[in-house]
Design a protein around this motif. Structure first.
Motif, PDB file in Angstrom:
ATOM      1  N   LYS A   1      -1.026  21.418  39.683  1.00 15.98           N
ATOM      2  CA  LYS A   1      -1.978  21.420  40.797  1.00 15.98           C
ATOM      3  C   LYS A   1      -2.761  20.115  40.898  1.00 15.98           C
ATOM      4  CE  LYS A   1      -5.447  23.863  38.022  1.00 15.98           C
ATOM      5  NZ  LYS A   1      -6.276  25.096  37.940  1.00 15.98           N
ATOM      6  N   HIS A   2      -2.747  19.291  39.825  1.00 17.02           N
ATOM      7  CA  HIS A   2      -3.469  18.017  39.857  1.00 17.02           C
ATOM      8  C   HIS A   2      -2.578  16.855  40.280  1.00 17.02           C
ATOM      9  CE1 HIS A   2      -6.875  19.996  38.116  1.00 17.02           C
ATOM     10  NE2 HIS A   2      -6.205  20.333  37.023  1.00 17.02           N
ATOM     11  N   LEU A   3      -1.351  17.139  40.672  1.00 18.19           N
ATOM     12  CA  LEU A   3      -0.408  16.090  41.069  1.00 18.19           C
ATOM     13  C   LEU A   3      -0.930  15.340  42.298  1.00 18.19           C
ATOM     14  CD1 LEU A   3       2.375  15.269  39.903  1.00 18.19           C
ATOM     15  CD2 LEU A   3       3.418  16.608  41.731  1.00 18.19           C
ATOM     16  N   LYS A   4      -0.974  14.003  42.187  1.00 13.49           N
ATOM     17  CA  LYS A   4      -1.465  13.187  43.291  1.00 13.49           C
ATOM     18  C   LYS A   4      -0.376  12.298  43.885  1.00 13.49           C
ATOM     19  CE  LYS A   4      -6.241  13.067  41.645  1.00 13.49           C
ATOM     20  NZ  LYS A   4      -6.608  14.138  42.578  1.00 13.49           N
ATOM     21  N   ARG A   5       0.598  11.903  43.078  1.00  8.07           N
ATOM     22  CA  ARG A   5       1.680  11.037  43.555  1.00  8.07           C
ATOM     23  C   ARG A   5       3.025  11.627  43.153  1.00  8.07           C
ATOM     24  NH1 ARG A   5      -2.605   8.370  42.078  1.00  8.07           N
ATOM     25  NH2 ARG A   5      -2.055   8.554  39.874  1.00  8.07           N
ATOM     26  N   LEU A   6       3.923  11.755  44.136  1.00  7.47           N
ATOM     27  CA  LEU A   6       5.231  12.372  43.898  1.00  7.47           C
ATOM     28  C   LEU A   6       6.314  11.548  44.577  1.00  7.47           C
ATOM     29  CD1 LEU A   6       6.906  14.752  42.801  1.00  7.47           C
ATOM     30  CD2 LEU A   6       6.392  15.979  44.921  1.00  7.47           C
TER      31      LEU A   6
ATOM     32  N   GLU B   1      -3.463  18.772  45.986  1.00  6.70           N
ATOM     33  CA  GLU B   1      -4.253  17.541  45.892  1.00  6.70           C
ATOM     34  C   GLU B   1      -3.389  16.296  46.115  1.00  6.70           C
ATOM     35  OE1 GLU B   1      -6.388  17.384  42.221  1.00  6.70           O
ATOM     36  OE2 GLU B   1      -7.250  19.395  42.444  1.00  6.70           O
ATOM     37  N   LEU B   2      -2.145  16.474  46.559  1.00 13.05           N
ATOM     38  CA  LEU B   2      -1.204  15.358  46.701  1.00 13.05           C
ATOM     39  C   LEU B   2      -1.724  14.312  47.691  1.00 13.05           C
ATOM     40  CD1 LEU B   2       1.602  14.737  45.471  1.00 13.05           C
ATOM     41  CD2 LEU B   2       2.593  15.519  47.630  1.00 13.05           C
ATOM     42  N   GLU B   3      -1.630  13.026  47.281  1.00 11.82           N
ATOM     43  CA  GLU B   3      -2.088  11.926  48.115  1.00 11.82           C
ATOM     44  C   GLU B   3      -0.951  10.998  48.546  1.00 11.82           C
ATOM     45  OE1 GLU B   3      -5.152   9.862  46.037  1.00 11.82           O
ATOM     46  OE2 GLU B   3      -6.538  11.573  46.060  1.00 11.82           O
ATOM     47  N   GLU B   4       0.073  10.868  47.704  1.00  8.65           N
ATOM     48  CA  GLU B   4       1.188   9.980  48.017  1.00  8.65           C
ATOM     49  C   GLU B   4       2.509  10.721  47.832  1.00  8.65           C
ATOM     50  OE1 GLU B   4       1.001   6.303  45.891  1.00  8.65           O
ATOM     51  OE2 GLU B   4      -1.168   6.077  46.180  1.00  8.65           O
ATOM     52  N   LEU B   5       3.373  10.647  48.858  1.00 11.24           N
ATOM     53  CA  LEU B   5       4.648  11.355  48.817  1.00 11.24           C
ATOM     54  C   LEU B   5       5.758  10.451  49.331  1.00 11.24           C
ATOM     55  CD1 LEU B   5       6.291  13.950  48.405  1.00 11.24           C
ATOM     56  CD2 LEU B   5       5.645  14.635  50.725  1.00 11.24           C
ATOM     57  N   ASN B   6       6.796  10.288  48.511  1.00  7.19           N
ATOM     58  CA  ASN B   6       7.947   9.465  48.883  1.00  7.19           C
ATOM     59  C   ASN B   6       9.162  10.362  49.069  1.00  7.19           C
ATOM     60  OD1 ASN B   6       9.998   7.608  49.211  1.00  7.19           O
ATOM     61  ND2 ASN B   6       9.329   6.270  47.551  1.00  7.19           N
ATOM     62  N   LEU B   7       9.585  10.517  50.320  1.00  6.40           N
ATOM     63  CA  LEU B   7      10.759  11.318  50.666  1.00  6.40           C
ATOM     64  C   LEU B   7      11.883  10.436  51.220  1.00  6.40           C
ATOM     65  CD1 LEU B   7       8.968  14.311  52.455  1.00  6.40           C
ATOM     66  CD2 LEU B   7       9.887  14.266  50.128  1.00  6.40           C
ATOM     67  N   GLN B   8      11.840   9.154  50.932  1.00 10.88           N
ATOM     68  CA  GLN B   8      12.855   8.240  51.463  1.00 10.88           C
ATOM     69  C   GLN B   8      14.263   8.672  51.047  1.00 10.88           C
ATOM     70  OE1 GLN B   8      12.253   4.119  50.534  1.00 10.88           O
ATOM     71  NE2 GLN B   8      14.079   3.442  51.624  1.00 10.88           N
ATOM     72  N   GLY B   9      15.146   8.748  52.035  1.00 14.03           N
ATOM     73  CA  GLY B   9      16.541   9.069  51.762  1.00 14.03           C
ATOM     74  C   GLY B   9      16.819  10.520  51.445  1.00 14.03           C
ATOM     75  N   CYS B  10      15.814  11.395  51.578  1.00 17.93           N
ATOM     76  CA  CYS B  10      16.026  12.834  51.327  1.00 17.93           C
ATOM     77  C   CYS B  10      16.612  13.460  52.589  1.00 17.93           C
ATOM     78  CB  CYS B  10      14.706  13.516  50.941  1.00 17.93           C
ATOM     79  SG  CYS B  10      13.994  12.894  49.406  1.00 17.93           S
ATOM     80  N   LYS B  11      17.923  13.355  52.733  1.00 21.02           N
ATOM     81  CA  LYS B  11      18.583  13.709  53.976  1.00 21.02           C
ATOM     82  C   LYS B  11      18.761  15.210  54.195  1.00 21.02           C
ATOM     83  CE  LYS B  11      21.145   9.359  54.428  1.00 21.02           C
ATOM     84  NZ  LYS B  11      20.422   8.944  55.637  1.00 21.02           N
ATOM     85  N   MET B  12      18.628  16.020  53.133  1.00 20.95           N
ATOM     86  CA  MET B  12      18.913  17.440  53.268  1.00 20.95           C
ATOM     87  C   MET B  12      17.702  18.271  53.665  1.00 20.95           C
ATOM     88  SD  MET B  12      21.696  18.072  50.220  1.00 20.95           S
ATOM     89  CE  MET B  12      22.332  19.562  50.983  1.00 20.95           C
ATOM     90  N   ILE B  13      16.510  17.666  53.653  1.00 20.48           N
ATOM     91  CA  ILE B  13      15.352  18.373  54.178  1.00 20.48           C
ATOM     92  C   ILE B  13      15.366  18.259  55.699  1.00 20.48           C
ATOM     93  CG2 ILE B  13      13.946  18.060  52.103  1.00 20.48           C
ATOM     94  CD1 ILE B  13      12.582  15.720  53.479  1.00 20.48           C
ATOM     95  N   THR B  14      14.589  19.096  56.381  1.00 21.88           N
ATOM     96  CA  THR B  14      14.589  19.098  57.842  1.00 21.88           C
ATOM     97  C   THR B  14      13.224  18.677  58.383  1.00 21.88           C
ATOM     98  OG1 THR B  14      13.837  21.399  58.056  1.00 21.88           O
ATOM     99  CG2 THR B  14      16.221  21.012  57.802  1.00 21.88           C
ATOM    100  N   SER B  15      13.232  18.236  59.629  1.00 21.17           N
ATOM    101  CA  SER B  15      11.987  17.868  60.290  1.00 21.17           C
ATOM    102  C   SER B  15      11.058  19.070  60.377  1.00 21.17           C
ATOM    103  CB  SER B  15      12.285  17.318  61.691  1.00 21.17           C
ATOM    104  OG  SER B  15      11.107  16.929  62.360  1.00 21.17           O
ATOM    105  N   GLU B  16      11.615  20.241  60.619  1.00 25.43           N
ATOM    106  CA  GLU B  16      10.811  21.462  60.689  1.00 25.43           C
ATOM    107  C   GLU B  16      10.211  21.784  59.325  1.00 25.43           C
ATOM    108  OE1 GLU B  16       8.984  24.858  62.290  1.00 25.43           O
ATOM    109  OE2 GLU B  16       9.782  23.011  63.161  1.00 25.43           O
ATOM    110  N   GLY B  17      10.969  21.544  58.261  1.00 31.76           N
ATOM    111  CA  GLY B  17      10.450  21.773  56.910  1.00 31.76           C
ATOM    112  C   GLY B  17       9.275  20.864  56.599  1.00 31.76           C
ATOM    113  N   VAL B  18       9.379  19.599  56.994  1.00 32.06           N
ATOM    114  CA  VAL B  18       8.264  18.664  56.795  1.00 32.06           C
ATOM    115  C   VAL B  18       7.061  19.106  57.613  1.00 32.06           C
ATOM    116  CG1 VAL B  18       7.497  16.281  57.126  1.00 32.06           C
ATOM    117  CG2 VAL B  18       9.798  16.729  56.267  1.00 32.06           C
ATOM    118  N   ARG B  19       7.304  19.538  58.844  1.00 37.35           N
ATOM    119  CA  ARG B  19       6.202  19.973  59.716  1.00 37.35           C
ATOM    120  C   ARG B  19       5.480  21.191  59.139  1.00 37.35           C
ATOM    121  NH1 ARG B  19       4.705  23.494  63.403  1.00 37.35           N
ATOM    122  NH2 ARG B  19       6.602  24.737  63.143  1.00 37.35           N
ATOM    123  N   GLN B  20       6.232  22.138  58.639  1.00 35.44           N
ATOM    124  CA  GLN B  20       5.644  23.383  58.145  1.00 35.44           C
ATOM    125  C   GLN B  20       4.957  23.223  56.797  1.00 35.44           C
ATOM    126  OE1 GLN B  20       8.262  26.737  58.009  1.00 35.44           O
ATOM    127  NE2 GLN B  20       8.596  26.789  60.206  1.00 35.44           N
TER     128      GLN B  20
END
Length: 364
Positions: A121-126, A147-166
């Protein structure tokens, strides 16, 4: 090497042992010749370790992780060969990077089933870049990494735009997000609008080659008042009019802007950036047409803090480049790759020693 590790483990040398106890950061990235047992012995010497990088090393076993991982680790970089559930007991983890060294897995597009656990739960950068994660992973991030502040999803092609939105947009605390190549480049206006709505403290937004991102999503970016870094390279629907509408909102806070190969832009875009972005330090303008080269000179004069100017593949004359270099006291680097094969390009370096001049027939 192994002999050195044996010396390190010599309990008779109290001073050396004490030094290892004080160690806070250990980087073993790429040390493939060190056995997993040696890694274990090394970690046993470092009970107070906070930062560990064991990417591309011999993967430790589940038992080894449970027995020897220092419990206070806050930063961890490791490979996916070590199933992430093994690190669920690291209660103070703040920064996690996972990498998949098996390129065949990525090419086969086999899903990587990974979840964030309640203990994190204390993860800030992933950093999950180029992993075949699915929307299930995004759901676990929303549930447990609040508490996440930084997220790198570059090249993660199998996730969806709707998944990111939700699941990612509602996080609310994001400062940095990288979605270059994510969702198979199918991120849409609704997704970006939701990210903007919930994450008003965003400082850095990396998007690229998004053919579904239109006026609604692009203009929504203008509602990020603290945005400093924006990457819109190869966004085909970006026009001069949309760019101006966007920069009216947050141009004053931007100091890095990537507009490389945005085919809907004309030289007017350069004037627009000069008008609304006085703090600009680094700008990418690859391929922007320059019919009136005085536009570029005027832009450099207005942006007093400009340090990096990328005009690769722009048709500029030697006279224009000299005028640009003479007009800026802050410029440190200019990219002229693909601007022509004029042999005099490199001679400019001697006249302007404080500026790195990048040249060549190909984009560097």
């Amino acid at each position: 090497g192994e002999p050195l590790l044996n010396v390190m483990c010599d309990k008779s040398d109290e001073l050396l042992m004490e030094r290892w106890k004080q160690l806070r950061k250990l980087n073993l990235m790429g040390c493939k010749k060190i056995s997993s047992e040696s890694v274990k012995r090394l970690l046993d010497l470092c009970p107070n370790l906070l930062d560990l990088d064991i990417r591309a090393t011999n993967p430790p076993s589940k038992m080894m992780i449970q027995e020897c991982f220092p419990p206070n680790i806050t930063t961890l970089k490791m490979n996916t060969e070590v199933y992430p559930s093994m690190i669920s007991n690291l209660l103070k983890l703040e920064d996690l990077t996972l990498e998949d060294t098996n390129s065949d897995v990525v090419k086969r597009r086999s899903p990587f089933h990974f979840r964030i656990y309640e203990n994190h739960k204390h993860l800030k950068r992933l950093n999950l870049s180029f992993l075949n994660i699915i929307d299930e992973t995004l759901e676990s991030i929303r549930e447990h990494a609040t508490e996440l502040e930084e997220l790198n999803l570059q090249g993660c092609k199998m996730i969806t735009s709707e998944g990111v939105r939700q699941h990612i947009a509602p996080l609310g605390n994001l400062r940095v997000i990288n979605m270059i190549g994510a969702c198979n480049d199918e991120i849409d206006d609704d997704c970006i609008s939701e990210i903007v709505h919930y994450n008003q403290n965003l400082r850095e937004l990396n998007l690229k080659q998004l053919h579904l991102l239109g006026e609604e999503g692009l203009v929504a970016i203008s509602r990020l008042p603290k945005l400093n870094i924006l990457n819109l390279a190869e966004c085909c629907n970006l026009t001069d009019q949309i760019l101006e509408e966007m920069l009216k909102g947050n141009g004053k806070s931007l100091y890095v802007l990537n507009l490389n190969v945005c085919k809907g832009l004309t030289q007017e875009a350069i004037s627009i950036v000069g008008k609304y972005c006085p703090a600009m330090e680094n700008i990418g303008l690859i391929g922007i047409p320059l019919e009136d080269q005085s536009v570029l000179i005027d832009f450099v004069k207005k942006t007093k803090q400009l340090q990096v100017l990328n005009i690769a593949r722009c048709k500029v004359t030697k006279e224009t480049v000299i005028a640009v270099l003479e007009s800026s006291e802050s410029l440190k680097k200019i990219n002229l790759s693909g601007c022509g094969e004029d042999p005099d390009w490199k001679e400019l370096q001697g006249s302007f020693p404080n500026v790195k001049i990048v040249t060549g027939s190909f984009i560097n």
